[in-house]
Design an enzyme around this catalytic site. Structure first.
Site, PDB file in Angstrom:
ATOM      1  N   SER A 124      88.069  80.165  45.029  1.00  0.00           N
ATOM      2  CA  SER A 124      86.813  79.819  44.277  1.00  0.00           C
ATOM      3  C   SER A 124      85.681  79.897  45.354  1.00  0.00           C
ATOM      4  CB  SER A 124      86.842  78.210  43.922  1.00  0.00           C
ATOM      5  OG  SER A 124      85.672  77.925  43.408  1.00  0.00           O
TER       6      SER A 124
ATOM      7  N   TYR B 137      88.837  69.925  45.835  1.00  0.00           N
ATOM      8  CA  TYR B 137      88.952  71.101  45.083  1.00  0.00           C
ATOM      9  C   TYR B 137      88.688  72.114  46.099  1.00  0.00           C
ATOM     10  CZ  TYR B 137      88.412  75.006  41.865  1.00  0.00           C
ATOM     11  OH  TYR B 137      88.370  76.150  41.329  1.00  0.00           O
TER      12      TYR B 137
END
Length: 259
Positions: A151, A164
Site C-alpha cells: 500500500s 495498517y
C-alpha cells in the site's frame, strides 16, 4: 494470451483474497493470460465462484479455494486445500505465481486502536503472507513469482491508519528478503503498492460522494481514483517473463500520490 501478450499458459497462480476488489481483478487478468488460477477466499463462496466462472467464460481455468487467513495454521490449511484440488486442474501439483493480496484495514489511530485489532491486522496482513510463502516454497517452481500487495500507506504518513501502514511496511521488508533468498532459484519477489482504489472496501466513504471522490483524485498526480484493473495490469507484468529482471522492488501504483 491476454490483450497485452504476457503468456502465462501452463502456469499456475494462487491469489489470496481473490473473490473481491483488487484480488478479483488480478485473478481475472491472470486467467486471461492463460494461467490456471486458484481463487482464495475467506467466506464469500458465491463471489469466489463468480470469479471462477468469469475466468472459465473467458476461456481460462480456475477453481475456488476456501482459506480464512489470520489464524494459526491458516497457511497450512490453504495449501492442503490447494493440494487436494490442483490435480484436477493442472499437472505437476506445483505453483508458479503466488499473489498475497488478502488483507484488512483497521481505520484507527494511535489513541484508539485496540490490542485485539492490532493483532488481527498484523495476523492477516503480515503473518499470513509470511507463512503462505513458507509453506508454498516446496511447491513454488524455480523461475516463479511472488507478488505481495502492499500500500502507499507504507510510504506516506497516515496516522489515522497507523497499524495498517505498519503492516504494509513489514510486508515490503519481507519482499526484500524473499528476493535475496530466492534469487538463486530464479524466483522474483516484488511488492505492488496501490493508493486509493475504487473497491467495495472503500465504497462506503468513496462511491456516490463527490467530495470524497474529488479529494481521492486530487491526491494522485494522474488526477483520478485508481481502478482494480490498474493494479491487476501491473501484477500481470510482474508475473510474466517480461519482468524476469525485476526483483526486491516496491512498485508504486498510487497514480503518483504525494509527489
Amino acid at each position: 494470451m491476454g490483450a497485452h501478450g504476457y503468456g502465462l499458459r501452463g502456469k499456475v497462480a494462487l491469489v489470496t483474497g481473490g473473490s473481491r476488489g483488487i484480488g478479483r481483478a488480478i485473478a481475472r487478468r491472470l486467467g486471461r493470460e492463460g494461467a490456471t488460477v486458484a481463487v482464495g477466499y475467506a467466506r464469500d463462496e458465491v463471489a469466489a465462484r463468480e470469479v471462477v466462472e468469469g475466468i472459465r467464460t473467458d476461456g481460462g481455468r480456475a477453481f475456488a479455494l476456501r482459506a480464512e487467513l489470520g489464524r494459526h495454521g491458516d497457511a497450512a490449511a490453504l495449501w492442503a486445500a490447494f493440494d487436494a484440488e490442483i490435480g484436477a486442474h493442472a499437472s505437476g501439483g506445483g505453483v508458479d505465481i503466488i499473489v498475497n493480496n488478502a488483507g484488512i484495514g483497521r481505520s484507527s489511530d494511535l489513541a484508539t486502536l485496540t490490542e485485539e485489532d492490532f493483532d488481527t491486522v498484523f495476523a492477516v496482513n503480515v503473518r499470513a503472507p509470511f507463512f503462505v510463502v513458507q509453506h508454498g516454497l516446496r511447491r513454488l517452481r524455480d523461475g516463479g513469482r511472488i507478488v505481495n500487495i502492499s500500500s502507499g500507506a507504507a510510504r506516506l504518513a497516515m496516522p489515522e491508519i497507523i497499524a495498517y501502514g505498519a503492516t504494509k511496511g513489514a510486508l515490503d521488508t519481507f519482499t526484500l528478503n524473499l528476493a535475496k533468498q530466492l534469487g538463486p532459484r530464479g524466483i522474483t519477489a516484488n511488492s505492488v503498492a496501490p493508493g486509493v482504489v475504487d473497491t467495495d472496501v472503500n465504497a462506503g466513504w468513496l462511491r456516490g460522494n463527490p467530495e470524497a471522490e474529488a479529494y481521492a483524485a486530487s491526491i494522485a498526480a494522474l488526477g483520478r481514483v485508481g481502478q482494480p484493473e490498474d493494479i491487476a495490469d501491473i501484477v500481470a507484468f510482474l508475473a510474466s517473463d517480461d519482468a524476469r529482471w525485476v526483483t526486491g522492488r516496491v512498485i508504486d501504483a498510487t497514480g503518483g500520490a504525494g509527489l
